[in-house]
Design a protein around this motif. Structure first.
Motif, short mmCIF file in Angstrom:
data_model
loop_
_atom_site.label_atom_id
_atom_site.label_comp_id
_atom_site.label_asym_id
_atom_site.label_seq_id
_atom_site.Cartn_x
_atom_site.Cartn_y
_atom_site.Cartn_z
N HIS A 6 -3.05 -75.91 2.57
CA HIS A 6 -2.66 -75.79 1.17
C HIS A 6 -3.83 -75.22 0.37
O HIS A 6 -4.39 -75.90 -0.49
CB HIS A 6 -2.27 -77.16 0.61
N PRO A 7 -4.20 -73.98 0.62
CA PRO A 7 -5.33 -73.40 -0.11
C PRO A 7 -5.00 -73.25 -1.59
O PRO A 7 -3.84 -73.16 -1.98
CB PRO A 7 -5.53 -72.03 0.55
N LEU A 8 -6.04 -73.24 -2.40
CA LEU A 8 -5.85 -73.10 -3.84
C LEU A 8 -5.12 -71.81 -4.18
O LEU A 8 -4.35 -71.77 -5.14
CB LEU A 8 -7.19 -73.17 -4.56
N SER A 9 -5.34 -70.77 -3.41
CA SER A 9 -4.67 -69.50 -3.67
C SER A 9 -3.15 -69.64 -3.53
O SER A 9 -2.40 -68.97 -4.23
CB SER A 9 -5.19 -68.41 -2.75
N ARG A 10 -2.70 -70.52 -2.67
CA ARG A 10 -1.26 -70.76 -2.51
C ARG A 10 -0.76 -71.76 -3.55
O ARG A 10 0.38 -71.67 -4.01
CB ARG A 10 -0.96 -71.28 -1.11
N GLU A 11 -1.59 -72.71 -3.90
CA GLU A 11 -1.20 -73.72 -4.87
C GLU A 11 -1.10 -73.15 -6.29
O GLU A 11 -0.33 -73.64 -7.11
CB GLU A 11 -2.17 -74.90 -4.85
N PHE A 12 -1.92 -72.14 -6.58
CA PHE A 12 -1.96 -71.52 -7.90
C PHE A 12 -1.84 -70.01 -7.77
O PHE A 12 -2.75 -69.26 -8.13
CB PHE A 12 -3.27 -71.88 -8.63
N ASP A 14 -0.28 -67.72 -9.41
CA ASP A 14 -0.31 -66.91 -10.64
C ASP A 14 -1.66 -66.93 -11.35
O ASP A 14 -1.81 -66.32 -12.39
CB ASP A 14 0.76 -67.41 -11.62
N GLN A 15 -2.62 -67.64 -10.76
CA GLN A 15 -3.91 -67.78 -11.42
C GLN A 15 -5.07 -67.30 -10.54
O GLN A 15 -6.17 -67.84 -10.60
CB GLN A 15 -4.11 -69.24 -11.84
N GLN A 16 -4.82 -66.26 -9.77
CA GLN A 16 -5.84 -65.75 -8.86
C GLN A 16 -7.09 -65.25 -9.60
O GLN A 16 -8.21 -65.52 -9.17
CB GLN A 16 -5.27 -64.62 -7.99
N ASN A 17 -6.89 -64.56 -10.70
CA ASN A 17 -8.04 -64.05 -11.46
C ASN A 17 -8.88 -65.19 -12.02
O ASN A 17 -10.11 -65.16 -11.97
CB ASN A 17 -7.59 -63.11 -12.59
N ALA A 18 -8.22 -66.20 -12.56
CA ALA A 18 -8.93 -67.35 -13.11
C ALA A 18 -9.66 -68.11 -12.00
O ALA A 18 -10.79 -68.55 -12.19
CB ALA A 18 -7.97 -68.28 -13.84
N SER A 21 -12.76 -66.06 -11.11
CA SER A 21 -13.71 -66.10 -12.21
C SER A 21 -14.43 -67.45 -12.27
O SER A 21 -15.66 -67.50 -12.39
CB SER A 21 -12.99 -65.82 -13.53
N LEU A 22 -13.67 -68.53 -12.20
CA LEU A 22 -14.28 -69.86 -12.26
C LEU A 22 -15.15 -70.14 -11.04
O LEU A 22 -16.18 -70.81 -11.15
CB LEU A 22 -13.21 -70.93 -12.42
N MET A 23 -14.75 -69.65 -9.89
CA MET A 23 -15.57 -69.85 -8.68
C MET A 23 -16.94 -69.21 -8.85
O MET A 23 -17.94 -69.72 -8.35
CB MET A 23 -14.87 -69.26 -7.44
N GLN A 24 -17.00 -68.10 -9.56
CA GLN A 24 -18.26 -67.38 -9.74
C GLN A 24 -19.08 -67.91 -10.91
O GLN A 24 -20.31 -67.83 -10.89
CB GLN A 24 -17.98 -65.89 -9.95
N SER A 25 -18.41 -68.45 -11.93
CA SER A 25 -19.13 -68.77 -13.16
C SER A 25 -19.29 -70.25 -13.45
O SER A 25 -20.06 -70.62 -14.33
CB SER A 25 -18.43 -68.11 -14.35
N ASN A 26 -18.59 -71.09 -12.73
CA ASN A 26 -18.59 -72.51 -13.06
C ASN A 26 -18.94 -73.33 -11.81
O ASN A 26 -18.12 -73.48 -10.91
CB ASN A 26 -17.21 -72.90 -13.60
N ALA A 27 -20.16 -73.88 -11.79
CA ALA A 27 -20.63 -74.63 -10.63
C ALA A 27 -19.78 -75.87 -10.37
O ALA A 27 -19.51 -76.22 -9.22
CB ALA A 27 -22.09 -75.02 -10.81
N HIS A 28 -19.35 -76.53 -11.44
CA HIS A 28 -18.51 -77.73 -11.27
C HIS A 28 -17.18 -77.35 -10.62
O HIS A 28 -16.73 -78.01 -9.68
CB HIS A 28 -18.27 -78.39 -12.63
N PHE A 29 -16.58 -76.28 -11.09
CA PHE A 29 -15.31 -75.82 -10.50
C PHE A 29 -15.51 -75.45 -9.04
O PHE A 29 -14.69 -75.80 -8.19
CB PHE A 29 -14.76 -74.62 -11.29
N SER A 30 -16.59 -74.75 -8.73
CA SER A 30 -16.87 -74.35 -7.35
C SER A 30 -17.00 -75.55 -6.44
O SER A 30 -16.51 -75.56 -5.31
CB SER A 30 -18.15 -73.51 -7.28
#
Length: 81
Positions: A6-12, A14-18, A21-30
């Motif tokens: 159940h990768p995040l890309s499959r779970e979300f 419609d939000q691939q760009n977000a 972006s968050l993976m690159q810019s937000n350490a907490h999200f990463s």
């Protein structure tokens, strides 16, 4: 029923760009995304019989994954705003 990750890309989907972006810019999200992926892998391995785990442990991991997914969804929603 076939097992699947159940990768995040499959779970979300419609939000691939977000996600990117968050993976690159937000350490907490990463960190959350990495924890989610690790849990997802452990759950898959337990369900496939590759790792020994009782049902209570497996349900605990699934609950953790849901909590992480909810937190990730909240961050994605904030990023879309």
């Amino acid at each position: 029923m076939p097992l699947e990750y159940h990768p995040l890309s499959r779970e979300f989907p419609d939000q691939q760009n977000a996600l990117r972006s968050l993976m690159q810019s937000n350490a907490h999200f990463s960190r959350l995304a990495e924890e989610y992926q690790t849990l997802d892998k452990r759950i898959y391995e337990a369900e496939d019989g590759l790792a020994n785990m009782d049902d209570l442990q497996l349900q605990g991991l699934k609950l953790q994954r849901v909590v992480l997914k909810d937190e990730i969804a909240g961050l994605l929603k904030t990023a879309d705003s």
